[in-house]
Design a protein around this motif. Structure first.
Motif, PDB file in Angstrom:
ATOM      1  N   VAL A 167      35.182  45.105  40.818  1.00  0.00           N
ATOM      2  CA  VAL A 167      35.299  44.068  41.848  1.00  0.00           C
ATOM      3  C   VAL A 167      33.916  43.723  42.406  1.00  0.00           C
ATOM      4  N   ALA A 168      33.131  44.749  42.719  1.00  0.00           N
ATOM      5  CA  ALA A 168      31.802  44.525  43.290  1.00  0.00           C
ATOM      6  C   ALA A 168      30.914  43.754  42.325  1.00  0.00           C
ATOM      7  N   ASN A 169      30.981  44.081  41.046  1.00  0.00           N
ATOM      8  CA  ASN A 169      30.181  43.372  40.052  1.00  0.00           C
ATOM      9  C   ASN A 169      30.659  41.938  39.858  1.00  0.00           C
ATOM     10  N   MET A 170      31.968  41.737  39.849  1.00  0.00           N
ATOM     11  CA  MET A 170      32.506  40.383  39.696  1.00  0.00           C
ATOM     12  C   MET A 170      32.098  39.493  40.873  1.00  0.00           C
ATOM     13  N   TYR A 171      32.005  40.073  42.060  1.00  0.00           N
ATOM     14  CA  TYR A 171      31.580  39.316  43.238  1.00  0.00           C
ATOM     15  C   TYR A 171      30.174  38.751  43.039  1.00  0.00           C
ATOM     16  N   ILE A 172      29.302  39.544  42.421  1.00  0.00           N
ATOM     17  CA  ILE A 172      27.925  39.102  42.199  1.00  0.00           C
ATOM     18  C   ILE A 172      27.827  38.168  40.997  1.00  0.00           C
ATOM     19  N   MET A 173      28.558  38.474  39.929  1.00  0.00           N
ATOM     20  CA  MET A 173      28.379  37.777  38.656  1.00  0.00           C
ATOM     21  C   MET A 173      29.158  36.472  38.539  1.00  0.00           C
ATOM     22  N   THR A 174      30.211  36.289  39.356  1.00  0.00           N
ATOM     23  CA  THR A 174      31.045  35.090  39.256  1.00  0.00           C
ATOM     24  C   THR A 174      31.286  34.514  40.647  1.00  0.00           C
ATOM     25  N   ARG A 175      31.892  33.335  40.692  1.00  0.00           N
ATOM     26  CA  ARG A 175      32.327  32.778  41.974  1.00  0.00           C
ATOM     27  C   ARG A 175      33.754  33.271  42.202  1.00  0.00           C
ATOM     28  N   THR A 176      33.959  34.029  43.258  1.00  0.00           N
ATOM     29  CA  THR A 176      35.255  34.661  43.468  1.00  0.00           C
ATOM     30  C   THR A 176      35.910  34.164  44.751  1.00  0.00           C
ATOM     31  N   GLY A 177      37.235  34.372  44.836  1.00  0.00           N
ATOM     32  CA  GLY A 177      37.904  34.205  46.110  1.00  0.00           C
ATOM     33  C   GLY A 177      38.859  33.041  46.228  1.00  0.00           C
ATOM     34  N   ASN A 178      39.089  32.642  47.486  1.00  0.00           N
ATOM     35  CA  ASN A 178      40.142  31.687  47.802  1.00  0.00           C
ATOM     36  C   ASN A 178      39.874  30.288  47.256  1.00  0.00           C
ATOM     37  N   GLY A 179      38.605  29.937  47.080  1.00  0.00           N
ATOM     38  CA  GLY A 179      38.299  28.627  46.511  1.00  0.00           C
ATOM     39  C   GLY A 179      38.885  28.469  45.121  1.00  0.00           C
ATOM     40  N   VAL A 180      38.908  29.561  44.368  1.00  0.00           N
ATOM     41  CA  VAL A 180      39.497  29.536  43.024  1.00  0.00           C
ATOM     42  C   VAL A 180      41.007  29.333  43.125  1.00  0.00           C
ATOM     43  N   LEU A 181      41.636  30.051  44.046  1.00  0.00           N
ATOM     44  CA  LEU A 181      43.087  29.914  44.220  1.00  0.00           C
ATOM     45  C   LEU A 181      43.457  28.490  44.627  1.00  0.00           C
ATOM     46  N   ASN A 182      42.621  27.872  45.446  1.00  0.00           N
ATOM     47  CA  ASN A 182      42.896  26.491  45.855  1.00  0.00           C
ATOM     48  C   ASN A 182      42.845  25.540  44.665  1.00  0.00           C
ATOM     49  N   LYS A 183      41.875  25.751  43.754  1.00  0.00           N
ATOM     50  CA  LYS A 183      41.794  24.902  42.560  1.00  0.00           C
ATOM     51  C   LYS A 183      43.020  25.098  41.668  1.00  0.00           C
ATOM     52  N   ILE A 184      43.495  26.337  41.587  1.00  0.00           N
ATOM     53  CA  ILE A 184      44.691  26.598  40.782  1.00  0.00           C
ATOM     54  C   ILE A 184      45.906  25.921  41.416  1.00  0.00           C
ATOM     55  N   LYS A 185      45.981  25.950  42.753  1.00  0.00           N
ATOM     56  CA  LYS A 185      47.077  25.260  43.443  1.00  0.00           C
ATOM     57  C   LYS A 185      47.061  23.765  43.150  1.00  0.00           C
ATOM     58  N   GLU A 186      45.852  23.215  42.944  1.00  0.00           N
ATOM     59  CA  GLU A 186      45.718  21.787  42.649  1.00  0.00           C
ATOM     60  C   GLU A 186      46.061  21.463  41.199  1.00  0.00           C
ATOM     61  N   GLY A 187      46.312  22.491  40.398  1.00  0.00           N
ATOM     62  CA  GLY A 187      46.735  22.251  39.024  1.00  0.00           C
ATOM     63  C   GLY A 187      45.786  22.711  37.941  1.00  0.00           C
ATOM     64  N   SER A 188      44.630  23.264  38.311  1.00  0.00           N
ATOM     65  CA  SER A 188      43.689  23.742  37.296  1.00  0.00           C
ATOM     66  C   SER A 188      44.257  24.978  36.601  1.00  0.00           C
ATOM     67  N   PRO A 189      44.132  25.063  35.277  1.00  0.00           N
ATOM     68  CA  PRO A 189      44.643  26.242  34.564  1.00  0.00           C
ATOM     69  C   PRO A 189      43.752  27.457  34.803  1.00  0.00           C
ATOM     70  N   TYR A 190      44.290  28.632  34.529  1.00  0.00           N
ATOM     71  CA  TYR A 190      43.499  29.852  34.657  1.00  0.00           C
ATOM     72  C   TYR A 190      43.803  30.766  33.476  1.00  0.00           C
ATOM     73  N   ILE A 191      42.912  31.734  33.259  1.00  0.00           N
ATOM     74  CA  ILE A 191      43.065  32.700  32.171  1.00  0.00           C
ATOM     75  C   ILE A 191      43.468  34.050  32.767  1.00  0.00           C
ATOM     76  N   PRO A 192      44.601  34.622  32.359  1.00  0.00           N
ATOM     77  CA  PRO A 192      44.987  35.949  32.846  1.00  0.00           C
ATOM     78  C   PRO A 192      44.111  37.031  32.201  1.00  0.00           C
ATOM     79  N   CYS A 193      43.559  37.902  33.020  1.00  0.00           N
ATOM     80  CA  CYS A 193      42.642  38.939  32.541  1.00  0.00           C
ATOM     81  C   CYS A 193      43.107  40.297  33.061  1.00  0.00           C
ATOM     82  N   TRP A 194      43.407  41.184  32.149  1.00  0.00           N
ATOM     83  CA  TRP A 194      43.885  42.518  32.489  1.00  0.00           C
ATOM     84  C   TRP A 194      42.763  43.526  32.291  1.00  0.00           C
TER      85      TRP A 194
END
Length: 703
Positions: A167-194
């Protein structure tokens, strides 16, 4: 807690909860406070240790399990849709002497049948591994975006993980958080990552600082590019990573999404694009146009802008070039800024140019060799703080250290495995013995693949437009590896096809970035993408050729080699900031191309070789006798291509023979254009006087 998630994300999380059976769920909102809370939790568990806040504010040290220190290539799988093959020749059929393995495997072997699993059998196998894998742990939900969230380049993902370190590394290496969820709510697709470290905890069982699967065979980094038949709403792409907590295996947004999955997307999308293992460097030239007669001051013309991308295997100087420091003698007219140090997503703009963006928001750099001498900008980025260090040494006063950070190691230091080391361990009355012991001592302080994770925004030369999501038009592409023999400092391909062939046959000596690589062994690494190609290798080469057809204003392709040595083992090139001379040559070539439509060669500046166009000393301001003004001393051997050379490591016949054997691995997947281009390369070497061993023929080199 999950009720606030977009409905299609909630469907994924509900499935993940059912499969993984975590004790708790935490949705990471991407705020600085949440990051601080994650780091505090890691410190309290012993997984992170704060380091000297005066030297590196808000920064921490992590020590991995010694078996989990690098990308696990042999356990990385690219599972393609039915009918598609990653490669035709089985890994076991590749001669071990060739120095090449497929960068990923197409599937696991079914222990019961001895046959390769199908894609859906592999998926079922992964779900079986993930069953109850998070028992006793917290499932972290990490919404992330590769590229700025509102960029047309952006690819969104939802990663689940039971590792707070991830989680700590993803915070630095990518754009994380609620802004992404808002884009998904608007209809943008996402990739499930396990992702899971694969170490469930029983009630009352004490956790370890770095949980992971201890046996390599129990780790899987698996990529899917066809829909899950049981969960088709999740889309075509997904990643399932199990058993490792190391960055390249577990920070799924990085190599997994940004290269392997993205390269497949780039080929399959209606509008073709590219995902490449490349740095992006922005260069500004303010040419001097004269001197004012009255003031005697130089007068400068308008700024000229250039963009260079460059691909190198890991630990071959890519970050050093991305944060290049212009030599003092050029700073009145030239300025460079960093756009990214590792990955480039490239699209064709309306003018027919290839334009690149950096999809990452952080640097995940190799620590050894990084210093104020080799990469002052990287060190300044780290000194700004907010960084994670993994598997480096730490002094008793909380400073970090690794091989090359300074000439001498600290007198006392705790190494990456937590053991105290003191200079008395290498001191010896015999100077030669002390030198050997000291070298061994230094090698034990930090792991050879120790890393730092740090925000791009802190880099002192970060480009002002790096985070806008707008593409930078590319003027030149550089490809390079670590070659101590044979390969010259720089070659410009005469055509796009010639450049694609040179990049496809790129070779480099092994480094510590991969867990199963022999240090120093020479290996083929096409486009520096061997471990990251997400579909058939031959089709990947064809995609490069297709892009060349689609982009009328494509850049020139160069091959470079900073690492050539003399027969007595000394480097022939100073490297580091002096690599700017090659960058400058590429920019000036691009300038001539803009003005003239083509690059008209200047006889005193270049020579034509079988490999392509090579600069002469004059073009790079190299002087073999006296360094004056803007010139530097260098051995002219660094620029030469001698078809008549022979001897261990310097034999062009042997090199071409090995390239032929390597290209033959692709069988009929290899595009015919590259077959023809290779045969033309052989012809050019023959015309230049190729030394052919007794009993051999030049014609036998052809495909």
């Amino acid at each position: 807690m999950t009720e606030s998630l977009p409905s299609n994300v909630r469907t994924f999380i509900d499935l993940a909860k059912e499969v993984c059976n975590p004790d708790n769920i935490f949705i990471f909102d991407g705020t600085q406070k949440s990051y601080a809370d994650i780091c505090a939790k890691l410190v309290s568990s012993g997984a992170l240790m704060p380091i000297n806040s005066y030297l590196y504010p808000n920064s921490f040290l992590a020590r991995s399990n010694p078996v989990d220190v690098a990308r696990s290539e042999d356990r990385t799988f690219v599972c393609l849709p039915d009918g598609e093959k990653l490669y035709k020749l089985k890994p076991s059929e590749i001669p071990p002497t060739l120095g090449f393995t497929w960068g990923c495997r197409s599937s696991e072997i079914d222990a019961a049948t001895g046959a390769e699993m199908t894609t859906e059998q592999m998926r079922a196998h992964m779900f079986k591994l993930f069953k109850n894998c998070m028992r006793g742990r917290t499932m972290y939900i990490i919404p992330f975006s590769m590229s700025p969230i509102n960029s047309e380049f952006a690819k969104l993902g939802i990663q689940i993980s039971d590792s707070a370190y991830v989680v700590a590394n993803m915070y630095i290496m990518t754009r994380t958080g609620n802004g992404v969820l808002n884009k998904i709510k608007e209809g943008s697709p996402y990739i499930p990552c396990w992702h899971s470290v694969g170490c469930p905890l029983e009630p009352g069982e004490k956790d370890v600082a770095w949980p992971c699967r201890l046996l390599a065979k129990d780790r899987y980094i698996t990529h899917f590019s066809q829909p899950d038949p049981d969960h088709k709403s999740f889309g075509n792409y997904s990643v399932m990573s199990y058993g490792s907590g190391y960055g390249g295996n577990a920070i799924i947004g990085k190599k997994c999404i940004a290269l392997r999955i993205a390269s497949k997307m780039a080929r399959d999308d209606k509008v073709k694009w590219m995902a490449e293992h490349m740095l992006i460097l922005h260069v500004t030239h303010t040419p001097c146009i004269g001197v004012d007669e009255k003031t005697k001051k130089k007068q400068y013309g308008p700024n000229e802008s250039y963009t260079i991308t460059a691909a190198f295997p890991s630990a071959c100087g890519k970050t050093n070039l991305a944060m290049l420091e212009v030599p003092l003698e050029y700073r009145d007219q030239w300025h460079v800024s960093c756009v990214g140090d590792d990955i480039a997503w490239i699209r064709i703009d309306e003018q027919g140019r290839l334009c690149a963006v950096n999809p990452e928001s952080g640097f995940f750099g190799v620590a050894p060799g990084t210093s104020d001498k080799t990469n002052r900008n990287a060190m300044e980025t780290l000194r700004a703080g907010n960084s994670l260090f993994t598997n480096v040494g730490v002094t008793l006063d909380g400073d970090v250290w690794w091989d090359g950070k300074s000439d001498d190691p600290p007198a006392k230091i705790v190494n990456w495995r937590g053991n105290l080391m003191e200079e008395s361990q290498y001191k010896d009355a015999d100077a030669d013995q002390e030198k050997k012991k000291k070298k061994a001592f230094i090698g034990q302080v930090a792991h050879a693949n120790s890393r730092y994770t740090t925000p791009c925004s802190q880099c002192p030369i970060i480009d002002t437009q790096w985070n806008t999501g707008k593409g930078y038009p590319i003027d030149a592409m550089l490809f390079g590896g670590r070659r101590t023999k044979l390969m010259p400092l720089c070659i410009r391909a005469s055509t796009w096809e010639q450049g694609v062939l040179s990049a496809a046959t790129l070779r480099s000596e092994g480094t510590a970035a991969v867990s199963d690589r022999v240090m120093g062994a020479l290996s083929f690494d096409p486009m520096a993408m061997r471990p990251f190609i997400g579909y058939n290798y031959g089709q990947y080469f064809q995609h490069w050729l297709d892009i060349g057809e689609l982009a009328p204003k494509k850049p020139d392709i160069y091959t470079v080699n900073w690492f050539r040595k003399s027969d007595d083992g000394k480097f022939l090139w100073e490297g580091f900031s002096q690599n700017f001379r090659i960058v400058q040559w590429a920019c000036l070539n691009a300038r001539r191309k803009r003005i003239q439509g083509v690059i008209k060669e200047v006889e005193k500046d270049v020579t034509i070789t079988p490999l392509g166009v090579a600069p002469l000393p004059n073009a790079l301001m190299i002087d073999i006798k006296n360094a004056e003004q803007k010139k530097i001393l260098a051995d002219p051997q660094i620029l030469t291509v001698d078809p008549k050379s022979s001897g261990l490591g310097n034999d062009w016949y042997q090199e071409l023979s090995e390239r032929k054997e390597y290209l033959s691995l692709y069988a009929d997947d290899l595009p015919k254009k590259l077959v023809d281009e290779f045969n033309s390369l052989v012809d050019r070497f023959v015309e230049a006087g190729l030394a052919v061993p007794d009993g051999k023929t030049a014609q036998s080199l052809k495909l």
